[in-house]
Design an enzyme around this catalytic site. Structure first.
Site, PDB file in Angstrom:
ATOM      1  N   ASP A  51      -2.498   1.105   7.137  1.00  0.00           N
ATOM      2  CA  ASP A  51      -1.677   0.951   5.923  1.00  0.00           C
ATOM      3  C   ASP A  51      -1.207  -0.495   5.786  1.00  0.00           C
ATOM      4  OD1 ASP A  51      -1.343   3.865   5.014  1.00  0.00           O
ATOM      5  OD2 ASP A  51      -0.754   3.939   7.120  1.00  0.00           O
TER       6      ASP A  51
ATOM      7  N   ASP B 286       0.887  -1.165   0.000  1.00  0.00           N
ATOM      8  CA  ASP B 286       0.000   0.000   0.000  1.00  0.00           C
ATOM      9  C   ASP B 286       0.924   1.213   0.000  1.00  0.00           C
ATOM     10  OD1 ASP B 286      -2.193   1.694   0.192  1.00  0.00           O
ATOM     11  OD2 ASP B 286      -2.242   1.577   2.376  1.00  0.00           O
TER      12      ASP B 286
ATOM     13  N   GLU C 253      -1.515  -1.351  -4.995  1.00  0.00           N
ATOM     14  CA  GLU C 253      -2.774  -0.641  -5.173  1.00  0.00           C
ATOM     15  C   GLU C 253      -2.564   0.460  -6.201  1.00  0.00           C
ATOM     16  OE1 GLU C 253      -6.068   0.135  -2.017  1.00  0.00           O
ATOM     17  OE2 GLU C 253      -4.617   1.764  -1.885  1.00  0.00           O
TER      18      GLU C 253
END
Length: 186
Positions: free
Chosen positions: A140, A7, A67
């Site tokens: 996160d 992430d 992502e």
């Protein structure tokens, strides 16, 4: 297959390393990379790169799931996020990892069942799916584990789909020739 989920962020980058065994998923490692605001931006990118490189060397993942970029209103933040993502993509290429990326909506849907899930719902489902009992896990980090799970689910789904295509039986000689043109001698 071992998957590294990332992430990306210019201030905090979460990562998670998971693998699949007969007993279920195995969590190898997860954490949040926090370079610190006192170093300049190129040093932060290097710190993120170096940390993820150590993770890759330690766990030897075959796939890196990332992502896709989130488009906010702050152009400067988007540019910085793009630079972090670029460094991570280069790292994946340098280690010949299969590179895949998923939208936040895809990740949420694959883990929580809905693309509109909150970060807290995603974290809850990740902890349940991976049997993690960590009350202090950063969002996160849970997002990174969700990205790794999504990558794992999607890769398994694509492999099954490809297997189905390969194992389709022809019902006639003509279909066989169409499905296997390499066997025709000209």
């Amino acid at each position: 297959m071992i998957t590294l989920g990332v992430d990306p962020g210019s201030i905090v980058t979460g990562y998670g390393v998971i693998g699949k065994s007969e007993a279920g998923f195995r969590v190898f490692d997860y954490s949040a990379i926090r370079p610190g605001g006192k170093c300049d931006f190129p040093q932060r990118i290097k710190y993120i790169y170096d940390t993820l490189e150590k993770v890759i060397c330690a766990y030897k993942p075959t796939q890196l799931s990332l992502e896709t970029a989130f488009y906010g209103k702050n152009a400067q933040s988007a540019l910085k996020l793009g630079q972090v993502r670029g460094a991570i993509i280069i790292l994946a290429m340098n280690y010949n990892l299969k590179f895949v990326e998923y939208s936040p909506r895809e990740v949420k849907k694959s883990v929580a069942g809905t693309g509109n899930a909150s970060k807290e719902q995603v974290a809850y489902m990740v902890k349940k799916m991976l049997s993690i009992d960590d009350e202090k896990m950063a969002l996160d980090t849970s997002d990174a584990l969700a990205i790794a799970l999504c990558g794992h689910f999607k890769s398994a789904s694509m492999a099954a789909s490809e297997f189905k295509k390969q194992s389709r039986k022809a019902t006639s000689w003509g279909e066989y020739i169409l499905q296997n043109p390499q066997v025709v001698v000209k």
